[in-house]
Write a protein that holds these residues in place. Structure first.
Motif, PDB file in Angstrom:
ATOM      1  N   PRO A 181       0.826  -1.211   0.000  1.00  0.00           N
ATOM      2  CA  PRO A 181       0.000   0.000   0.000  1.00  0.00           C
ATOM      3  C   PRO A 181       0.859   1.259   0.000  1.00  0.00           C
ATOM      4  N   GLY A 182       0.229   2.364  -0.371  1.00  0.00           N
ATOM      5  CA  GLY A 182       0.910   3.654  -0.335  1.00  0.00           C
ATOM      6  C   GLY A 182       1.959   3.791  -1.411  1.00  0.00           C
ATOM      7  N   TYR A 183       3.077   4.426  -1.046  1.00  0.00           N
ATOM      8  CA  TYR A 183       4.139   4.723  -2.006  1.00  0.00           C
ATOM      9  C   TYR A 183       5.262   3.688  -1.914  1.00  0.00           C
ATOM     10  N   ARG A 184       4.896   2.430  -1.834  1.00  0.00           N
ATOM     11  CA  ARG A 184       5.888   1.365  -1.734  1.00  0.00           C
ATOM     12  C   ARG A 184       6.065   0.618  -3.052  1.00  0.00           C
ATOM     13  N   GLY A 185       5.522   1.150  -4.128  1.00  0.00           N
ATOM     14  CA  GLY A 185       5.594   0.457  -5.404  1.00  0.00           C
ATOM     15  C   GLY A 185       6.878   0.681  -6.169  1.00  0.00           C
ATOM     16  N   GLY A 186       7.848   1.367  -5.570  1.00  0.00           N
ATOM     17  CA  GLY A 186       9.114   1.631  -6.236  1.00  0.00           C
ATOM     18  C   GLY A 186       9.981   0.384  -6.350  1.00  0.00           C
ATOM     19  N   GLY A 187      11.012   0.478  -7.182  1.00  0.00           N
ATOM     20  CA  GLY A 187      11.835  -0.675  -7.477  1.00  0.00           C
ATOM     21  C   GLY A 187      12.581  -1.250  -6.292  1.00  0.00           C
ATOM     22  N   SER A 188      13.033  -0.409  -5.376  1.00  0.00           N
ATOM     23  CA  SER A 188      13.845  -0.902  -4.260  1.00  0.00           C
ATOM     24  C   SER A 188      13.046  -1.771  -3.308  1.00  0.00           C
ATOM     25  N   GLN A 234      -4.484   6.520  -2.324  1.00  0.00           N
ATOM     26  CA  GLN A 234      -5.632   6.652  -1.413  1.00  0.00           C
ATOM     27  C   GLN A 234      -6.359   5.328  -1.238  1.00  0.00           C
ATOM     28  N   GLN A 235      -6.683   4.663  -2.350  1.00  0.00           N
ATOM     29  CA  GLN A 235      -7.443   3.427  -2.277  1.00  0.00           C
ATOM     30  C   GLN A 235      -6.689   2.355  -1.493  1.00  0.00           C
ATOM     31  N   SER A 236      -5.373   2.325  -1.637  1.00  0.00           N
ATOM     32  CA  SER A 236      -4.598   1.267  -0.995  1.00  0.00           C
ATOM     33  C   SER A 236      -4.460   1.470   0.515  1.00  0.00           C
ATOM     34  N   GLU A 237      -4.633   2.694   1.003  1.00  0.00           N
ATOM     35  CA  GLU A 237      -4.407   2.963   2.431  1.00  0.00           C
ATOM     36  C   GLU A 237      -5.673   3.323   3.206  1.00  0.00           C
ATOM     37  N   GLU A 238      -6.711   3.686   2.512  1.00  0.00           N
ATOM     38  CA  GLU A 238      -7.918   4.160   3.189  1.00  0.00           C
ATOM     39  C   GLU A 238      -8.530   3.083   4.090  1.00  0.00           C
ATOM     40  N   ALA A 239      -8.531   1.838   3.619  1.00  0.00           N
ATOM     41  CA  ALA A 239      -9.141   0.762   4.399  1.00  0.00           C
ATOM     42  C   ALA A 239      -8.402   0.530   5.712  1.00  0.00           C
TER      43      ALA A 239
END
Length: 269
Positions: A181-188, A234-239
């Motif tokens: 969730p959030g901004y964790r979709g980066g390569g590292s 937003q969608q990934s963290e709202e729940a």
């Protein structure tokens, strides 16, 4: 009398992580710790609309996962003369509401409450079979065999979204999934997770589009079973914030605790 301090102490009980160990953005942004509380509003971000909804509901403490003034660290900063930021600030002051930032504690508690909320939203809580070793909570979800295309449809339905973004072959059979969730979709973060946990697909909030997105594009072109579904920050963290509100409600009764959902921020025309 229930105060802001009482609410914060209950949050610390629910989310046991020692705040003083490392730098954190979690803090009271407006108001005083000894202010009396009539109602609590929990939300992904205290947008102007969310603030108005909270005030209309009689809540004078707003708990926001993300920052109020369009940056992760700090408060108004250089935007104190900006008309949009100034109007938002004036609204908070005029309505005498307290605002508490709750970002790091949910993520640093184990299990990560935001991850748990995402899993619950997808109906995957009972499908978590393990965890990838990482500095963040990285669950491994064992899915019944499903194509990427049908999985994307299920994700859309769970979040009531008209769209999600998908990288990979829609006909790919997915059995092992990860959640970022959030901004964790980066390569590292996402690439080692995909590779080392043997994932077929990872569900992410967002991340730089030239990193994991391009890795998955290349992997799919080479015939590797890799895919990615991007649902939005937003969608990934709202729940997860809704889950915290549900747990807090029982501790603060009879003080009302309301969760304020937000409409999707993007329109696709």
């Amino acid at each position: 009398m229930t105060t802001v301090r009482d609410v914060v102490q209950n949050l610390e009980t629910l989310l046991p992580w020692p705040n003083g160990e490392v730098e954190t953005v979690d803090t009271l942004l407006f108001g005083n710790m000894d202010d009396s509380i009539r109602g609590v509003a929990m939300t992904f971000v205290a947008s102007y609309e969310a603030l108005r909804d909270a005030v209309a509901e009689g809540c004078n403490l707003i708990i926001s996962h993300e920052g109020l003034f369009y940056q992760h660290m700090g408060n108004c900063g250089t935007l104190h003369e900006d008309p949009v930021a100034r109007k938002k600030l004036e609204y908070i002051v005029q309505n005498n509401v307290a605002v508490y930032r709750l970002h790091d504690r949910p993520h640093r508690t184990r299990p990560d409450c935001i991850v748990q909320g995402l899993a619950k939203k997808l109906g995957w809580t009972d499908l978590i079979v393990g965890s990838h070793t990482a500095s963040f909570d990285a669950p491994i979800v064992q899915l019944p065999s499903i194509t990427l295309g049908h999985l994307a449809l299920q994700v859309k339905m769970a979040f009531q979204l008209a769209w999600v973004r998908v990288v990979g072959d829609p006909q790919l059979t997915c059995r092992r999934a990860g959640l970022l969730p959030g901004y964790r979709g980066g390569g590292s973060t996402a690439i080692p997770y995909l590779r080392e946990a043997g994932l077929d697909v990872v569900i992410v909030g967002e991340g730089p589009e030239w990193e994991t997105v391009e890795y998955v594009r290349d992997a799919a072109a080479m015939g590797y079973a890799k895919a990615m579904i991007v649902v939005g920050h937003q969608q990934s963290e709202e729940a997860g914030m809704e889950l915290i509100a549900d747990n807090l409600r029982a501790l603060l009764a009879p003080i009302p605790v309301r969760f304020i959902p937000l409409q999707p921020v993007f329109h696709f025309l």
